[in-house]
Scaffold this active site. Sequence first.
Site, PDB file in Angstrom:
ATOM      1  N   HIS A 160      53.319  33.834  81.031  1.00  9.08           N
ATOM      2  CA  HIS A 160      54.491  33.457  80.752  1.00  9.08           C
ATOM      3  C   HIS A 160      55.157  32.653  81.969  1.00  9.08           C
ATOM      4  CE1 HIS A 160      55.218  36.020  77.531  1.00  9.08           C
ATOM      5  NE2 HIS A 160      54.744  37.217  78.207  1.00  9.08           N
TER       6      HIS A 160
ATOM      7  N   CYS B  32      55.966  29.072  78.758  1.00  9.51           N
ATOM      8  CA  CYS B  32      57.325  28.828  78.460  1.00  9.51           C
ATOM      9  C   CYS B  32      58.088  28.106  79.770  1.00  9.51           C
ATOM     10  CB  CYS B  32      58.487  29.984  78.298  1.00  9.51           C
ATOM     11  SG  CYS B  32      57.588  30.848  76.983  1.00  9.51           S
TER      12      CYS B  32
END
Length: 203
Positions: free
Chosen positions: A89, A132
């Site tokens: 992430h 992301c």
Amino acid sequence: MSNPRPLEEEAYDMSGARLALTLCVTKAREGSEADLDALERMFQQLGFESTMKRDPTAQQFQEELEKFQQAMDAREDLVSCAFVVLMAHGVEGRLKGEDEQMVELESLFQVLNNKNCQALKARPKVYIVQACRGGYIAYRHDKEGSCFIQTLVDVFTERRGPILELLTEVTRRMAEAELVQEGRTRKVNPEIQSTLRKRLYLQ
């Protein structure tokens, strides 16, 4: 006096060792095991010596890359190319380790630069980042893995040609694939940044 060869004929010498390091946070990232399997298959087919580490903390992202660099510099044979795959992430410019702490991507990129890694001086280094970036979501499917990694592996194992052409094909396929997420159709475009000075052929 010989004329310099045009750029399209210049290619990196790939006769030496090919090394790959994959650092992947699997926690709360469904499909990451499918991505790891696909990458392992790709690296095997392309003749890379591949190392994979699951669930690094933020500090271990840095430490594992430094170990990779030190091992490369300690080798006696020629190293032709290094691939680093980072999956976690993240937000713009940073990745989240398994411990929820953040590591700066720039500090990871510095580890293999010409100043810090003699083995890769003027040799190609490829970073693949699947994360992301702020509001840009990196989509994954529970069982099939991420759209980006799965498409990348398909293209790199099916096609021949210089890597920038292959990455352009990855972008094209992803732009065509409509990802239905939470009932809405979205398109995803990976970003390609290159400082390659010659053509890089993996096949």
